[in-house]
Design a protein around this motif. Structure first.
Motif, PDB file in Angstrom:
ATOM      1  N   ASP A 138      27.474  15.758   2.678  1.00 29.10           N
ATOM      2  CA  ASP A 138      26.301  16.612   2.858  1.00 29.10           C
ATOM      3  C   ASP A 138      26.674  18.041   2.484  1.00 29.10           C
ATOM      4  O   ASP A 138      27.693  18.567   2.937  1.00 29.10           O
ATOM      5  CB  ASP A 138      25.803  16.558   4.304  1.00 29.10           C
ATOM      6  N   LYS A 139      25.807  18.667   1.694  1.00 30.24           N
ATOM      7  CA  LYS A 139      26.107  20.006   1.166  1.00 30.24           C
ATOM      8  C   LYS A 139      24.913  20.926   1.372  1.00 30.24           C
ATOM      9  O   LYS A 139      23.756  20.491   1.280  1.00 30.24           O
ATOM     10  CB  LYS A 139      26.461  19.929  -0.317  1.00 30.24           C
ATOM     11  N   ILE A 140      25.214  22.191   1.635  1.00 29.12           N
ATOM     12  CA  ILE A 140      24.193  23.212   1.837  1.00 29.12           C
ATOM     13  C   ILE A 140      24.506  24.387   0.918  1.00 29.12           C
ATOM     14  O   ILE A 140      25.611  24.923   0.945  1.00 29.12           O
ATOM     15  CB  ILE A 140      24.150  23.694   3.301  1.00 29.12           C
ATOM     16  N   GLN A 180      26.318  27.802 -10.186  1.00 22.98           N
ATOM     17  CA  GLN A 180      26.951  27.464  -8.918  1.00 22.98           C
ATOM     18  C   GLN A 180      26.113  26.493  -8.088  1.00 22.98           C
ATOM     19  O   GLN A 180      26.646  25.807  -7.220  1.00 22.98           O
ATOM     20  CB  GLN A 180      27.213  28.744  -8.120  1.00 22.98           C
ATOM     21  N   VAL A 181      24.825  26.433  -8.362  1.00 27.75           N
ATOM     22  CA  VAL A 181      23.960  25.530  -7.597  1.00 27.75           C
ATOM     23  C   VAL A 181      24.393  24.082  -7.807  1.00 27.75           C
ATOM     24  O   VAL A 181      24.564  23.314  -6.849  1.00 27.75           O
ATOM     25  CB  VAL A 181      22.491  25.723  -7.988  1.00 27.75           C
ATOM     26  N   TYR A 225      19.324  25.365   0.498  1.00 31.37           N
ATOM     27  CA  TYR A 225      18.884  24.053   0.026  1.00 31.37           C
ATOM     28  C   TYR A 225      19.907  23.015   0.471  1.00 31.37           C
ATOM     29  O   TYR A 225      21.111  23.198   0.287  1.00 31.37           O
ATOM     30  CB  TYR A 225      18.738  24.044  -1.499  1.00 31.37           C
ATOM     31  N   VAL A 226      19.412  21.947   1.052  1.00 30.43           N
ATOM     32  CA  VAL A 226      20.259  20.914   1.641  1.00 30.43           C
ATOM     33  C   VAL A 226      20.159  19.658   0.786  1.00 30.43           C
ATOM     34  O   VAL A 226      19.053  19.202   0.462  1.00 30.43           O
ATOM     35  CB  VAL A 226      19.824  20.608   3.087  1.00 30.43           C
ATOM     36  N   PRO A 265      19.000  12.347  -3.168  1.00 32.52           N
ATOM     37  CA  PRO A 265      19.391  13.318  -4.204  1.00 32.52           C
ATOM     38  C   PRO A 265      18.475  14.527  -4.273  1.00 32.52           C
ATOM     39  O   PRO A 265      18.787  15.493  -4.960  1.00 32.52           O
ATOM     40  CB  PRO A 265      19.296  12.495  -5.490  1.00 32.52           C
ATOM     41  N   ASP A 266      17.351  14.493  -3.571  1.00 33.14           N
ATOM     42  CA  ASP A 266      16.371  15.577  -3.663  1.00 33.14           C
ATOM     43  C   ASP A 266      16.716  16.679  -2.660  1.00 33.14           C
ATOM     44  O   ASP A 266      16.839  16.422  -1.458  1.00 33.14           O
ATOM     45  CB  ASP A 266      14.963  15.050  -3.386  1.00 33.14           C
ATOM     46  N   PRO A 267      16.863  17.915  -3.121  1.00 34.81           N
ATOM     47  CA  PRO A 267      17.201  19.013  -2.211  1.00 34.81           C
ATOM     48  C   PRO A 267      16.023  19.386  -1.308  1.00 34.81           C
ATOM     49  O   PRO A 267      14.863  19.300  -1.700  1.00 34.81           O
ATOM     50  CB  PRO A 267      17.555  20.165  -3.156  1.00 34.81           C
ATOM     51  N   ILE A 268      16.352  19.794  -0.084  1.00 33.77           N
ATOM     52  CA  ILE A 268      15.373  20.207   0.908  1.00 33.77           C
ATOM     53  C   ILE A 268      15.612  21.686   1.223  1.00 33.77           C
ATOM     54  O   ILE A 268      16.741  22.098   1.461  1.00 33.77           O
ATOM     55  CB  ILE A 268      15.491  19.370   2.194  1.00 33.77           C
ATOM     56  N   ARG A 269      14.559  22.471   1.231  1.00 30.07           N
ATOM     57  CA  ARG A 269      14.677  23.898   1.544  1.00 30.07           C
ATOM     58  C   ARG A 269      14.469  24.103   3.039  1.00 30.07           C
ATOM     59  O   ARG A 269      13.501  23.585   3.621  1.00 30.07           O
ATOM     60  CB  ARG A 269      13.666  24.706   0.738  1.00 30.07           C
TER      61      ARG A 269
END
Length: 474
Positions: A397-399, A408-409, A439-440, A446-450
């Motif tokens: 898990d990455k933030i 860098q994103v 963004y998580v 695979p979809d990022p969550i804000r």
């Protein structure tokens, strides 16, 4: 000069006059008028049926007064319209939430569909390259539906055959500016269909205070803030590892302290231990009494503490071998969360090569073997490059908080995350507007969550130390 000739006769013509143009006119097959009329009527009928099926309420609102006017006159139709309107008019003033849920967002979605998306759809699709104009005919993706929430438009789109998700992900800026929004996010609804999210406002613009400490002990998921859609942001720490990346002042401390805050009841119950590594001697040192002997600041102490965690983990793994494959927190075998505030200082910028190798080896061991036996690592860093953090792929898990560069994103969240709408490099550098927003990307999606983490102030940390320090050090 030759006249216009039908069919293939032009192939047999020979002329000795130079530069003589032969005008070819293909044979024309005239379609009977009955076929044209039949096709037109069929399309009209199909359109009416589709309109009634998709918008039954709107059709009824327009059709009922028209029918009453024809049958009974305009006065009766006016009364039939005025009575429901007068009854419904106070609704949004007394119960706005239910009005929005049943009518408000539907009306707004219809208006946005007509005035924004259908009005500009063809031009945006053609200019952005998502539509094609071939042989006088436009091939365009189709809008399936538009749904409105309190903060965004959700547009479901059917792609043209042969398109891929990447074709749309590469054009999120075209779509955002084409429809007058600040950003666009692309997610897969199902095969051949996409869900485009166009925010109308930023629900995370206002900073969040520290969330209340839970009353019941739990190892997670820990509620640390709010997601963009208004749901609680619950961060999983047990059974995973979390990497937090962000520039200076991006709010890494908010995530770390919000997580510790949410685990304090479990710490008091003896179900959780927090081991803290604070090479900067700034962030975690403010509440070091919560960690007691499980706190390290100097590189040598950090290496010793990490190796001690590896020893406990391996001893526990020996006891679990052949008996259980997952960990349930108990007083005898609590969940251990290893928090590293600035991991790059230990793994990349450490001048002592011996300590650097010890720390890197211990982190690699914990992140590869610790999940099953109740060890988790939460690491924070500013520079997400591979040479700085060579074990970043071991964090499921990455933030990504505010980052300096667009490249860098994807370094933090994985390839394609920014194309899907994780614009971490666009987060405001103003602390009141952007600190704690990130963004998580979870292991399961695979979809990022804000989302935005709550801000744990100095006074909040002092209160935590005063209430929980004694139990945490047991």
């Amino acid at each position: 000069m030759f006249k216009k000739l039908p069919g293939d006769e032009a192939r047999t013509l020979v002329t000795t006059t130079p530069d003589t143009a032969v005008v070819f006119r293909p044979a024309v097959v005239r379609t009977p008028a009955i076929f044209t009329v039949t096709i037109f009527l069929w399309r009209l009928l199909a359109g009416i049926v589709r309109l009634i099926w998709r918008h039954p309420v709107a059709v009824a609102v327009l059709a009922v007064p028209a029918v009453l006017s024809i049958l009974y006159g305009w006065r009766i139709a006016l009364v039939a319209v005025a009575v429901p309107v007068s009854l419904l008019a106070p609704w949004p003033f007394f119960d706005r939430a239910s009005f929005d849920r049943w009518m408000g967002w539907r009306l707004l979605a219809w208006w946005r569909l007509v005035w924004i998306y259908r009005r500009h759809w063809q031009s945006v699709m053609i200019v952005s390259g998502l539509g094609r104009h071939l042989q006088g005919r436009d091939y365009l993706p189709h809008i399936i539906r538009v749904t409105c929430t309190s903060w965004a438009d959700l547009v479901t789109v059917k792609m043209i055959s042969g398109q891929s998700v990447k074709d749309w992900a590469d054009r999120i800026e075209h779509l955002a500016h084409g429809f007058g929004t600040t950003s666009c996010r692309v997610t897969v609804a199902r095969s051949g269909r996409l869900l485009l999210t166009f925010p109308r406002r930023d629900p995370l613009a206002t900073p969040l205070p520290a969330l209340p400490i839970p009353e019941t002990p739990s190892v997670g998921p820990v509620e640390i803030g709010r997601c963009e859609d208004g749901t609680p942001w619950r961060l999983k720490v047990h059974g995973t590892h979390v990497l937090v990346a962000g520039a200076t002042g991006a709010g890494k401390g908010s995530i770390i302290w919000s997580t510790i805050r949410g685990l304090l009841p479990a710490v008091r119950a003896g179900l959780v231990q927090v081991w803290a590594l604070d090479p900067k001697r700034m962030e975690l040192s403010f509440g070091r009494d919560l960690f007691g002997t499980r706190y390290a600041a100097s590189p040598a102490d950090c290496a010793d503490l990490l190796e001690a965690a590896v020893s406990v983990m391996q001893e526990r793994a020996d006891r679990f071998a052949g008996l259980q494959r997952s960990h349930t927190p108990t007083v005898d075998d609590p969940f251990v969360l290893v928090v590293v505030d600035e991991v790059a200082f230990l793994t990349a910028y450490q001048s002592d090569k011996g300590l650097k190798l010890r720390i890197s080896a211990a982190l690699a061991t914990l992140t590869t073997q610790g999940r099953a036996v109740g060890f988790g690592v939460m690491a924070a860093l500013q520079d997400p490059r591979k040479e700085v953090m060579n074990v970043r792929n071991l964090f499921p898990d990455k933030i990504a908080l505010r980052l300096d560069e667009s490249e860098q994103v994807d370094m933090v969240l994985g390839d394609g995350a920014r194309d899907r709408g994780a614009l971490a490099d666009h987060i405001s550098p103003v602390p009141e507007r952007g600190a704690g927003i990130g963004y998580v990307r979870l292991e399961t999606s695979p979809d990022p969550i804000r989302a935005r983490a709550g801000y744990v102030s100095d006074s909040d940390i002092r209160a935590m130390v005063a209430d929980f320090a004694e139990e945490a050090n047991k």
